[in-house]
Design an enzyme around this catalytic site. Structure first.
Site, PDB file in Angstrom:
ATOM      1  N   LYS A  35      56.280  67.689   5.340  1.00  9.68           N
ATOM      2  CA  LYS A  35      56.227  68.674   6.193  1.00  9.68           C
ATOM      3  C   LYS A  35      57.912  68.926   6.520  1.00  9.68           C
ATOM      4  O   LYS A  35      58.637  68.013   7.426  1.00  9.68           O
ATOM      5  CB  LYS A  35      55.653  69.652   6.999  1.00  9.68           C
ATOM      6  N   ASP A  62      59.286  74.501   5.304  1.00 10.37           N
ATOM      7  CA  ASP A  62      57.973  75.107   6.615  1.00 10.37           C
ATOM      8  C   ASP A  62      59.166  75.806   6.876  1.00 10.37           C
ATOM      9  O   ASP A  62      59.277  75.530   8.153  1.00 10.37           O
ATOM     10  CB  ASP A  62      57.627  75.104   7.005  1.00 10.37           C
ATOM     11  N   LYS A  64      58.565  79.807   7.335  1.00  9.22           N
ATOM     12  CA  LYS A  64      58.468  81.038   7.979  1.00  9.22           C
ATOM     13  C   LYS A  64      59.398  82.029   7.216  1.00  9.22           C
ATOM     14  O   LYS A  64      59.521  82.962   8.342  1.00  9.22           O
ATOM     15  CB  LYS A  64      57.970  80.549   9.092  1.00  9.22           C
ATOM     16  N   ASP A  67      61.653  89.037   7.048  1.00 11.08           N
ATOM     17  CA  ASP A  67      62.411  89.169   6.587  1.00 11.08           C
ATOM     18  C   ASP A  67      62.668  90.821   6.159  1.00 11.08           C
ATOM     19  O   ASP A  67      60.708  91.087   5.563  1.00 11.08           O
ATOM     20  CB  ASP A  67      64.222  88.987   6.623  1.00 11.08           C
ATOM     21  N   THR A 122      49.402  78.644  15.155  1.00  8.79           N
ATOM     22  CA  THR A 122      47.876  77.669  16.032  1.00  8.79           C
ATOM     23  C   THR A 122      48.231  77.882  17.613  1.00  8.79           C
ATOM     24  O   THR A 122      47.689  77.450  18.303  1.00  8.79           O
ATOM     25  CB  THR A 122      47.331  76.342  15.528  1.00  8.79           C
ATOM     26  N   ARG A 214      52.570  64.743  15.574  1.00 10.68           N
ATOM     27  CA  ARG A 214      52.669  63.716  16.624  1.00 10.68           C
ATOM     28  C   ARG A 214      51.583  62.978  16.614  1.00 10.68           C
ATOM     29  O   ARG A 214      51.759  61.557  16.867  1.00 10.68           O
ATOM     30  CB  ARG A 214      52.726  64.863  17.572  1.00 10.68           C
TER      31      ARG A 214
END
Length: 235
Positions: A35, A62, A64, A67, A122, A214
């Protein structure tokens, strides 16, 4: 994979040197799905997508987008030339915006990347959603409605918490993709995520893709951590 599940590594690095150093650890071993998010895309520019793609990796871009429909349509037309595998936008932008995005993403020959919509991040709890965003519904009902809107707009799936993946499948069908961040190992740290689960549990719930950052990128042995994810989620 025959089961169509896959682990996507969130390469949330700030520059090209950092991400290439990380991907070098997998050279001659695997070519994991990765990603590319806002930090790396804004820091290194669109060319980083081409360079990682040239190394043989599938890419989830990614960004997002959110608009007015015409702006998102034009932006998606630009992104479609980068030859990524998945793009996303915010479902909160309405069905009109999502439909426009799909039109912009589709190339003249009819091909396009998968397009998915973010339902709720999340890191967002139900309390925050209701008090700060003034959405006076449960988080489950909100995610289901956003997912239904995305399906009606012609999208391929949604980004949701793994805790909501099963609900999305029940309401939108098994073929509607669920891409789920918020993945942590059972013995790992939670960080800033709120709605999380393990790779094994995400598999049981019905996630199609898990996005893992991570727990892999900050690991002392990223390849081993990635393989652990694959073992728990894909096997």
């Amino acid at each position: 994979m025959e089961n169509n599940r896959d682990v996507i590594i969130a390469c949330d690095f700030k520059n090209e040197a950092e991400v290439m150093n990380f991907l070098d650890k997998f050279e001659g071993v695997e070519k994991p799905f990765v990603k590319i998010g806002m930090e790396l895309f804004y820091g290194a520019g669109p060319d980083i997508v081409r360079k990682i793609k040239a190394r043989g990796h599938k890419i989830f871009l990614d960004l997002k987008l959110h608009d007015i429909p015409n702006t998102v349509k034009k932006a998606m037309a630009v992104l479609s030339s980068l030859d990524v595998d998945i793009c996303n936008l915010h479902a909160a932008g309405t069905k009109e915006m999502m439909t426009a995005a799909l039109e912009g993403l589709t190339r003249p020959d009819g091909t396009r990347p998968l397009l998915i919509a973010v339902t709720q991040l999340t890191s967002t709890s139900e309390e925050r959603m209701q008090k700060e965003l003034l959405i006076n519904e449960t988080i489950e009902n909100t995610v289901i409605k956003y997912a239904q809107n995305a399906k009606e707009a012609g999208l391929d799936g949604v980004v949701c918490s793994p805790l909501e993946a099963e609900l999305v499948k029940k309401n939108c069908g098994k073929e509607f993709l669920t891409v789920t961040p918020g993945i942590r190992f059972a013995d790992g740290e939670v960080g800033d995520q709120v709605r999380i689960t393990t790779p094994k549990r995400a598999k049981e719930i019905g996630s199609d893709y898990i996005v893992v950052g991570r727990p892999i990128t900050a690991s002392e042995d990223p390849v081993a951590a990635y393989r652990r994810c694959v073992e728990e989620f894909c096997k």
